[in-house]
Design an enzyme around this catalytic site. Structure first.
Site, mmCIF file in Angstrom:
data_model
loop_
_atom_site.group_PDB
_atom_site.id
_atom_site.type_symbol
_atom_site.label_atom_id
_atom_site.label_comp_id
_atom_site.label_asym_id
_atom_site.label_seq_id
_atom_site.Cartn_x
_atom_site.Cartn_y
_atom_site.Cartn_z
ATOM 1 N N HIS A 13 24.104 0.314 4.205
ATOM 2 C CA HIS A 13 23.990 0.060 2.917
ATOM 3 C C HIS A 13 22.696 0.001 2.115
ATOM 4 C CE1 HIS A 13 27.218 -2.338 5.097
ATOM 5 N NE2 HIS A 13 27.799 -1.784 3.898
ATOM 6 N N SER A 63 31.975 -0.601 1.060
ATOM 7 C CA SER A 63 30.951 -1.614 0.630
ATOM 8 C C SER A 63 29.651 -0.507 0.124
ATOM 9 C CB SER A 63 30.530 -2.244 1.927
ATOM 10 O OG SER A 63 30.357 -1.471 3.037
ATOM 11 N N GLU A 70 15.335 -12.942 10.843
ATOM 12 C CA GLU A 70 14.823 -11.672 11.420
ATOM 13 C C GLU A 70 14.709 -10.562 10.491
ATOM 14 O OE1 GLU A 70 17.430 -11.120 15.068
ATOM 15 O OE2 GLU A 70 17.062 -13.103 15.570
#
Length: 482
Positions: free
Chosen positions: A215, A32, A208
């Protein structure tokens, strides 16, 4: 089959093979931190997603990195096989794994550093070489994990060590991203490093906020991709010769201006329109200056604009030009103003009174103290070119070395707030500019530099629109670099 048709088919096949032969294919596999991201998670960005900004047009990147994958799951899901089947001699493969190989509680992803992890890396290397491709190993990038004293913690342990060992054993080019990103993030410190990772305020999707130390945001992805590119330059590989400084991205709107010709194809003020009505020649100047061109064929969301350095909106459609025009909405205005405020460079180009949708364009322009007047200045009859001549040019970067330009049928401009005129003709303002937050806005009352008037194919040689086009490109790109 007709001999002429056969000849055409052979020619097309030859051109296709020739194009691929002349372009280096770079395949990226990983997790990712490297993967392309969907718009809904913006500003999260994989560094492989922006890697193209650091290569010239001689390289085409195929980013196959995927969220959550380890060396094991990437193979087990058949993802490696897809890449392997596509490899051709002369291709390159970037291989970056580690984040998910570490997940010991997940049997579908976990690998042993000096066991299955190393074995999988060796498989990627060996099978790439068997296809005539060049594998390059990249250690995983660091997480933003600091101790109480501000020292960056090592979260990858033996995985980078194992990859370095494989690189040495198999004589594989290695880009040590773990070391490179460690140095960068440690030098920034805990708070400054948040600018690179996905630390974001509350939104509807994330009420939030996000506090993600793994990332990257766009800025972080570009910083990491730059490290990889600079390290690649030091390797003796054919791919290394194609590394360039970060290329600015210039987006041309094709949403608010979205006209179709009689054949049903998009045209008029587009990068791909090579006729008098297009911007292909202006695009060529941008590319010659190192910029990457994009066509923005959808609404300018934060995610769409987030990868642009320059955004150009030209002559939004009226209903006579497009039966169902995409008007500039409140949401569009919010996205664009936020983008400019954060450093974007916006070019707004209107048109004369009957040929531009002013109402919604002015709702956007008004945010920057600019208002286009639906009138027609500098009307030109037949080929009486001098009726469109502007010779009283100011001392401004747009007109450096330029004595005369052509501007035909122009909308005037009113200014307020901090906007100020750039080009005037008597009491009429034809161009204006303003600083807005960290960004810049330039407004022109005419499409001005489309193909018909950028050169001298029609205009007398005394007009210097092409030189002005070079100045415009330099002006916009210089604003990006400030």
């Amino acid at each position: 089959m007709n001999i002429k048709i056969i000849a055409i088919l052979i020619s097309l096949i030859w051109m296709g093979n020739s194009a691929r032969k002349d372009t280096i294919q770079l395949w990226t596999i990983g997790d990712s931190t490297m993967a392309n991201k969907k718009a809904e998670v913006f500003p999260e960005t994989g560094w492989g997603q922006v890697l193209h900004q650091f290569f010239d047009d001689g390289v085409k990147i195929h980013n196959h990195a995927r969220n959550g994958r380890s060396t094991k799951s990437f193979i087990d899901e058949g993802r490696w096989q897809i890449v392997l089947d596509s490899l051709k001699p002369g291709d390159f493969v970037f291989i970056q794994f580690g984040h998910n190989d570490e997940k010991i509680k997940d049997s579908t992803r976990y690998t042993v550093p000096f066991g299955s992890y190393s074995d999988n890396l060796k498989r990627f290397v060996t099978e790439s070489r068997e296809k005539g491709a060049t594998p390059i190993l990249l250690t995983p990038i660091v997480r933003r994990k600091f101790d109480a004293k501000g020292k960056l913690l090592d979260t990858h342990k033996d995985y980078p060590v194992a990859m370095r060992q494989v690189a040495k054993e198999l004589n594989v080019p290695l880009i040590d991203m773990e070391k490179l990103t460690r140095k960068m993030i440690q030098s920034m410190g805990p708070e400054k490093a948040k600018e690179l990772y996905v630390w974001t305020p509350p939104t509807k999707r994330y009420p939030e906020g996000r506090h993600d130390d793994t990332h990257l945001k766009v800025k972080g992805a570009q910083a990491v991709a730059s490290l990889a590119a600079e390290a690649l330059k030091k390797l003796s590989l054919g791919l290394s010769k194609h590394v360039v400084a970060q290329r600015p991205v210039v987006g041309l709107d094709n949403w608010f201006n979205r006209e179709h010709n009689k054949a049903g194809k998009l045209y008029h003020y587009t990068w791909t329109d090579t006729l008098n009505s297009g911007y292909s020649q202006l695009g060529d100047i941008f590319k010659a200056k190192g910029a990457e061109l994009r066509t923005i064929g959808q609404a300018p969301t934060a995610a769409e604009l987030g990868y642009l350095d320059v955004y150009i909106i030209v002559d939004p459609d009226t209903t006579s030009e497009n039966p169902q025009p995409n008007y500039i909405s409140k949401e569009d205005i919010q996205s664009i103003t936020n983008w400019v405020k954060n450093g974007g460079v916006l070019l707004l180009m209107a048109n004369d009174g009957p040929n531009c949708e002013f109402t919604h364009l002015n709702q956007l322009a008004g945010k920057f103290g600019i208002h286009f007047i639906p009138e027609t200045l500098n009307p030109v009859i037949n080929h009486k070119w001098e009726m469109g001549a502007e010779t009283n040019l100011p001392n401004h970067p747009l007109f450096k070395g330029v004595k005369k330009i052509y501007m035909k049928e122009v909308a005037g401009i009113k200014i307020s707030q901090s906007a100020h005129p750039v080009l005037t003709d008597g009491k009429d303002i034809l161009m204006a500019e303003t600083t807005f937050g960290k960004g810049k806005v330039l407004a022109v009352g005419d499409p001005w530099l489309y193909n018909e008037y950028i050169g001298n194919s029609r205009l007398p040689k005394s007009f210097e629109n092409r030189k002005a086009a070079h100045n415009l490109v330099n002006y916009l790109l210089d604003e990006v670099n400030q």
